[in-house]
Design a protein around this motif. Structure first.
Motif, PDB file in Angstrom:
ATOM      1  N   ASP A 368    -110.556 -10.795 -12.239  1.00 38.25           N
ATOM      2  CA  ASP A 368    -111.885 -10.823 -12.846  1.00 38.25           C
ATOM      3  C   ASP A 368    -111.778 -10.927 -14.375  1.00 38.25           C
ATOM      4  N   GLN A 369    -111.048  -9.992 -14.985  1.00 38.36           N
ATOM      5  CA  GLN A 369    -110.969  -9.924 -16.441  1.00 38.36           C
ATOM      6  C   GLN A 369    -110.227 -11.124 -17.025  1.00 38.36           C
ATOM      7  N   ALA A 370    -109.173 -11.562 -16.314  1.00 39.35           N
ATOM      8  CA  ALA A 370    -108.372 -12.683 -16.823  1.00 39.35           C
ATOM      9  C   ALA A 370    -109.184 -13.970 -16.843  1.00 39.35           C
ATOM     10  N   VAL A 371    -109.907 -14.239 -15.750  1.00 39.07           N
ATOM     11  CA  VAL A 371    -110.688 -15.477 -15.674  1.00 39.07           C
ATOM     12  C   VAL A 371    -111.863 -15.425 -16.653  1.00 39.07           C
ATOM     13  N   GLN A 372    -112.421 -14.249 -16.855  1.00 38.08           N
ATOM     14  CA  GLN A 372    -113.502 -14.131 -17.841  1.00 38.08           C
ATOM     15  C   GLN A 372    -112.993 -14.448 -19.255  1.00 38.08           C
ATOM     16  N   GLN A 373    -111.745 -14.050 -19.533  1.00 34.54           N
ATOM     17  CA  GLN A 373    -111.178 -14.363 -20.856  1.00 34.54           C
ATOM     18  C   GLN A 373    -111.045 -15.865 -21.068  1.00 34.54           C
ATOM     19  N   LEU A 374    -111.025 -16.618 -19.970  1.00 39.09           N
ATOM     20  CA  LEU A 374    -110.943 -18.078 -20.083  1.00 39.09           C
ATOM     21  C   LEU A 374    -112.317 -18.710 -20.313  1.00 39.09           C
ATOM     22  N   LEU A 430    -101.526 -14.724 -11.084  1.00 35.48           N
ATOM     23  CA  LEU A 430    -101.176 -15.621 -12.190  1.00 35.48           C
ATOM     24  C   LEU A 430    -101.429 -17.075 -11.811  1.00 35.48           C
ATOM     25  N   THR A 431    -101.109 -17.433 -10.552  1.00 31.39           N
ATOM     26  CA  THR A 431    -101.321 -18.813 -10.107  1.00 31.39           C
ATOM     27  C   THR A 431    -102.807 -19.151 -10.090  1.00 31.39           C
ATOM     28  N   PHE A 436    -107.662 -21.853 -12.894  1.00 31.22           N
ATOM     29  CA  PHE A 436    -108.896 -21.775 -13.682  1.00 31.22           C
ATOM     30  C   PHE A 436    -108.653 -22.238 -15.127  1.00 31.22           C
ATOM     31  N   ALA A 437    -107.504 -21.878 -15.654  1.00 32.88           N
ATOM     32  CA  ALA A 437    -107.190 -22.269 -17.031  1.00 32.88           C
ATOM     33  C   ALA A 437    -107.091 -23.781 -17.163  1.00 32.88           C
ATOM     34  N   LYS A 438    -106.451 -24.407 -16.197  1.00 35.21           N
ATOM     35  CA  LYS A 438    -106.223 -25.855 -16.279  1.00 35.21           C
ATOM     36  C   LYS A 438    -107.546 -26.618 -16.314  1.00 35.21           C
ATOM     37  N   VAL A 439    -108.542 -26.119 -15.561  1.00 36.83           N
ATOM     38  CA  VAL A 439    -109.841 -26.790 -15.541  1.00 36.83           C
ATOM     39  C   VAL A 439    -110.466 -26.814 -16.934  1.00 36.83           C
ATOM     40  N   LYS A 440    -110.169 -25.807 -17.729  1.00 34.84           N
ATOM     41  CA  LYS A 440    -110.703 -25.748 -19.104  1.00 34.84           C
ATOM     42  C   LYS A 440    -109.653 -26.172 -20.133  1.00 34.84           C
ATOM     43  N   ALA A 441    -108.623 -26.850 -19.643  1.00 34.08           N
ATOM     44  CA  ALA A 441    -107.553 -27.330 -20.529  1.00 34.08           C
ATOM     45  C   ALA A 441    -106.914 -26.184 -21.306  1.00 34.08           C
ATOM     46  N   LYS A 442    -106.762 -25.049 -20.642  1.00 32.66           N
ATOM     47  CA  LYS A 442    -106.101 -23.896 -21.245  1.00 32.66           C
ATOM     48  C   LYS A 442    -104.875 -23.552 -20.424  1.00 32.66           C
ATOM     49  N   ASN A 443    -104.213 -22.439 -20.768  1.00 33.91           N
ATOM     50  CA  ASN A 443    -103.051 -21.996 -19.998  1.00 33.91           C
ATOM     51  C   ASN A 443    -102.980 -20.472 -20.018  1.00 33.91           C
ATOM     52  N   LEU A 444    -101.951 -19.915 -19.388  1.00 32.16           N
ATOM     53  CA  LEU A 444    -101.838 -18.459 -19.263  1.00 32.16           C
ATOM     54  C   LEU A 444    -101.717 -17.758 -20.614  1.00 32.16           C
ATOM     55  N   VAL A 447    -104.645 -15.841 -22.072  1.00 32.80           N
ATOM     56  CA  VAL A 447    -105.113 -14.593 -21.442  1.00 32.80           C
ATOM     57  C   VAL A 447    -104.201 -13.448 -21.876  1.00 32.80           C
ATOM     58  N   ASP A 448    -104.790 -12.340 -22.314  1.00 32.97           N
ATOM     59  CA  ASP A 448    -104.035 -11.160 -22.754  1.00 32.97           C
ATOM     60  C   ASP A 448    -103.901 -10.198 -21.569  1.00 32.97           C
ATOM     61  N   PHE A 449    -102.939 -10.489 -20.692  1.00 33.00           N
ATOM     62  CA  PHE A 449    -102.757  -9.676 -19.489  1.00 33.00           C
ATOM     63  C   PHE A 449    -102.390  -8.230 -19.827  1.00 33.00           C
TER      64      PHE A 449
END
Length: 957
Positions: A368-374, A430-431, A436-444, A447-449
């Motif tokens: 939840d928190q990781a995807v929201q950070q994206l 992480l996968t 989700f990151a790739k859809v927004k042209a971002k990466n891991l 995200v501040d895990f």
């Protein structure tokens, strides 16, 4: 001519008698050949004119190779679909020693409690798990699936409603769609109005008798129903909640916020998804409803020696007694899967299960928190395992990327739901985040895990966090090492008689070989790991297997098509009758509500007719036990304007091929009705005749009988229906996965193809037997039955037979005369345990009788051993009749004899220990000891204890 030896046939492993034994039995019967016996048994006018057109039989090795290729066509992606189905980690000690163990899966329903104490204890453990986690006083020993359990709850609360004018069942629109679909089907017959909406206290109008909520809801959100439930109760409206069992280790149980009934699925407790089943549903309710609860209840009592004993309590077979007045048509449950779930709870214990649930919740929060950070919006404020993200126009891209990474999410419009389960790992999270990151042209790296993990708290509502204890009984706190767990499983297994020990000669139940080669693929990951709502292009292996099984069973039955949705025989009966109903209504015949049923019918027939909203009219049987054709003609003509159907079992429940069966079907058709054939006795038809040839319109098949799915100690079963061409359009459809046409009735079970994973067993059986092998199996079943009849008929009267004096695949032994000297049929059943046999079917279909069915899988040596035992028991009865032994103190009245009784220091009985324990020589080598003496049924009903009692509680009760 080739000198290469022919490969052995599976048929020779499945059928018990060797060729020399077959010749000996035929000679004993006074016939020259097996075909001559069949000519004397099966009426000429119904016998098949040609052999079954099925593929050539495969060897075991060849089949396993082929089914492995089929399995590999299934794509087992990581499933985050949820919706009531979750991936699990099945502990190896349970998989090998229960799921894959014939000592557990070949047992019959525990109607003979003295030789079933192991599975009764495991089922009592299951009931305890359910009571503890739901917060309610009483639970049953499982139902078929969550959706049908919800339907049972609806009907129970409807029957018990205080306001008899109220007919609305208020259903939250945030319940699982498959559950709502089944509720629609079940409501139809009783005039119950389903009101499906976003429920609130304002929804509790005077016409509502009960409400249904999902907890957590289908979208994963957690709603506080305390105020809603209190408002409902103030208006005499009851509340049924469908709950997630795993979540209840962390959430306030529904029983504590007022729910009257809690249903759900125990699948998360170590049972593979299996493309939809089998899984054990649960049903818990308040003590006030204990006389209304559907299904089987395991209860505590004592035995004849005053020791702790278990039995099935209350109305666990009440549909056989009350027939069309029954509150349910349930016959098969999901015992094996409930047993697995109970062992899962025993193995992990309360802290272990809470740890699993907490880890699921933590990983959901991390996601939840990781995807929201994206930059995505998560829609569930409170949740246990399911988060939902609004994707807008990006949903197609996300779905594509998820599939590239072999992951399935739940897509509803532009919202993506992700449900975390026990098998989900940190790496999986992480996968998902990477997708989700790739859809927004971002990466891991975006995200501040580390900060997320440091700040995790809880997404559960603060006032719904569980504070009460659960699973406090020692059984859930004692067996957490594999050594201890293995020994506990084996200690219970040792108390149960199964097909591992001896034949189980139950008439109407067909306890035949469940071959290892048939069972092996069931636990393969490519079959067990599939979600029932997985995308179609990932399920082509299952679709091929189901398609082939459809073609083969259609050929065997003479029908146009099968539906595999019904997940029990009684469910098949109900589905077939609902299909007939839809057919009549499509023709404008809305008034056809009369169902004719012979007096000899199995109790589920009238119960199913009642569940389908039909009025039962009983047709007489003649002195030979056959349908009274003249009475049928009169009643069919009398009710012609309203005739819906006729339910018939063939061969008859009395084990006879009734000669006028074609005429019987024609009478029904001439009066506008449809013929429903109960497939319970299909083992006497396969390859020799068929329901389609006889003239039936629909028939259910008990795959757990004729087609080798094991009985599992009381379930699973499968009850697919076959139909003639004119009924095909009305076969059950499904809300989530389309499996029928627009005219198809709404769903009868939760999963599109019922308990799909065990269809593999029947597929294997047919593939390895081939057409000739199946036909030979039927002939052998008839041979074995007639051999037993011939050996026993000079000792016990055989009630019914055909025109040539032959029985079909079973026969009825009359024990009523012995009552004159105080010997009941139950005494004979219990004494058989001392001979290491399970009793035949007791007092069905005729009170005071034994119905015997040997099946084709038993050898002549085993048949002789059984006959020797019954003959010896008849001599024991004769001793009572002659006055040589006391009517009260004899081996029959005191049976069964446990090892502790026989080896006790003191022996005061009028017969010897040898007579009690070893009445025949074979028992010196093959003795199975009942673990308790005769159970006290009435005590168990008077003082109902249906969860694991402490020693103090039990002593006090």
């Amino acid at each position: 001519m080739s000198n290469i030896h022919f490969q052995e046939k599976f048929e020779d492993r499945h059928n018990g008698p060797r060729s020399v034994e077959t010749r000996e039995m035929l000679e004993f019967l006074g016939v020259d050949s097996l075909d001559q016996l069949i000519e004397q048994t099966v009426p000429a006018q119904i016998r098949a004119k040609q052999a079954l057109q099925l593929p050539a039989a495969l060897s075991e090795v060849a089949y396993l190779k082929r089914v492995k290729q089929i399995a590999e066509k299934n794509k087992v992606f990581k499933s985050y679909i949820g919706q009531g189905y979750f991936d699990v980690i099945l502990p190896g000690v349970i998989q090998r020693n229960v799921f894959e163990n014939p000592g557990w899966y070949t047992q019959y329903t525990p109607y003979q409690a003295e030789i079933a104490q192991g599975r009764l204890q495991a089922l009592l453990n299951f009931q305890t798990v359910i009571c503890d986690l739901t917060g309610l006083e009483i639970a049953n020993a499982s139902l078929l699936d969550e959706a049908t359990a919800a339907a049972e709850g609806m009907f129970m609360l409807y029957s018990a409603r205080k306001n008899k004018a109220a007919n609305v069942f208020l259903v939250s629109e945030n319940a699982y769609p498959q559950t709502i679909d089944v509720l629609r089907t079940r409501a139809l017959s009783f005039g119950i109005e389903l009101r499906i909406e976003a429920i609130s206290e304002d929804s509790l109008t005077d016409d509502v008798f009960a409400a249904f909520v999902q907890y957590p809801a289908a979208d994963g959100s957690i709603i506080d129903y305390k105020a809603f439930t209190a408002a409902a109760h103030a208006k005499n409206i009851t509340v049924c909640a469908a709950a997630d069992l795993m979540s209840l280790t962390l959430l306030t149980p529904p029983g504590e916020w007022g729910a009257d009934v809690v249903v759900g699925n125990s699948q998360r407790f170590g049972v593979p998804m299996g493309f939809g089943g089998p899984h054990a549903a649960f049903f818990a309710t308040k003590d006030a409803f204990k006389r209304n609860i559907p299904g089987r209840i395991i209860g505590v009592t004592t035995d004849s020696n005053g020791n702790y004993a278990l039995r099935m309590a209350l109305q666990t077979r009440e549909q056989h007694i009350r027939r069309d007045k029954a509150s349910s048509n349930i016959c098969t449950a999901q015992a094996l899967l409930a047993i697995m779930a109970s062992f899962y709870a025993v193995y992990h214990g309360p802290q272990g299960i809470k740890n699993i649930a907490s880890r699921i919740h933590d990983l959901a929060q991390l996601l939840d928190q990781a995807v929201q950070q994206l930059g995505y919006t998560q829609l569930n404020k409170n949740y246990f395992d399911t988060v939902r993200f609004e994707l807008g126009g990006e949903v197609a891209g996300l779905k594509s990327e998820a599939l590239n990474n072999e992951m399935n999410f739940n897509y509803v419009g532009s919202v993506v739901g992700i449900s975390i389960d026990e098998s989900t790992t940190y790496e999986d999270i992480l996968t998902i985040v990477k997708v989700f990151a790739k859809v927004k042209a971002k990466n891991l790296a975006d995200v501040d895990f580390e900060s997320i993990e440091a700040s995790l708290t809880s997404a559960l509502p603060a006032d719904l966090v569980r504070t009460s204890d659960y699973l406090t009984h020692p059984v859930f706190n004692s067996y957490h090492s594999e050594s201890e767990m293995l020994r506990y499983i084996k200690s219970l297994e040792a108390k149960d008689l199964s097909l591992c020990h001896s034949m189980i000669p139950l008439g109407s139940c067909t306890m035949k070989l469940n071959a290892t080669a048939e069972m092996t693929p069931v636990t393969w990951a490519n079959f067990g790991g599939l979600h029932p709502f997985a995308p179609a292009d990932q399920t082509s292996g299952y679709m091929q297997l189901i398609g082939e099984l459809n073609d083969w069973l259609s050929e065997i039955t003479g029908f146009a098509k099968m539906s595999f949705q019904p997940n029990s025989g009684a469910q098949g009966e109900y589905a077939g009758l609902m299909v007939i109903r839809a057919y009549h209504e499509s023709r404008g015949d809305h008034n056809r509500n009369i169902c004719l049923i012979p007096a000899s019918a199995h109790g589920t027939n009238p119960a199913s007719a009642s569940m389908a909203g039909l009025k039962v009219v009983v047709v007489k049987c003649d002195d030979r036990g056959n349908i009274d054709v003249e009475d049928l003609k009169v009643k069919a003509a009398e009710h012609a304007a309203n005739l819906n159907s006729f339910m018939v079992t063939y061969p008859s429940t009395h084990g006879v091929f009734e000669e006028p069966i074609i005429e019987i079907c024609e009478i029904i058709h001439a009066n506008g009705g449809q013929v429903y054939m109960d497939g319970a006795n299909m083992n006497a038809q396969v390859g020799l005749t068929s329901p389609g040839r006889i003239g039936a319109d629909v028939c259910h098949l008990n795959l757990h009988k004729t087609f080798c799915i094991p009985h599992g100690g009381g379930g699973p079963g499968m009850g697919p229906i076959g139909v003639a061409a004119h009924l095909v359009p009305f076969l059950p459809n499904h809300e989530v996965v389309e499996v029928s046409g627009e005219e198809g009735i709404t769903a009868v079970s939760a999963a599109p193809f019922g308990s799909a994973s065990i269809l593999i067993i029947s597929h294997a059986y047919i593939a390895m037997m081939g057409g000739d092998g199946l036909t030979n199996a039927t002939k052998t079943a008839i041979l074995n039955a007639n051999y037993i009849k011939a050996r026993l008929e000079n000792h016990y009267p055989v009630l019914y037979s055909g025109v040539n004096g032959r029985c079909a695949h079973e026969m009825i032994l009359d024990c009523r005369a012995y009552k004159n000297v105080g010997v009941e049929v139950a005494d004979i059943a219990k004494r058989l345990m001392d001979y290491s046999f399970h009793a035949p079917t007791v007092s069905f279909p005729v009170a005071g009788t034994l119905m015997v069915e040997p099946t084709e899988s038993e050898s002549k040596a085993e048949l002789d051993r059984f006959c020797d035992a019954l003959i010896a028991i008849r001599q024991e009865v004769a001793a009572v009749e002659a006055g040589d032994v006391d009517q009260a103190d004899n081996v029959l009245k005191n049976a069964p004899h446990t090892a502790s009784v026989v080896t006790a220091d003191e022996w005061t009985r009028s017969y010897s220990r040898q007579t009690a324990a070893y009445p025949l020589a074979y028992l010196k080598d093959r003795k199975f000891w009942p673990s308790v003496g005769r159970v006290n049924d009435s005590q168990g009903d008077r003082t109902l204890i249906c969860s694991c009692p402490s020693i103090e509680e039990y002593a006090e009760a």
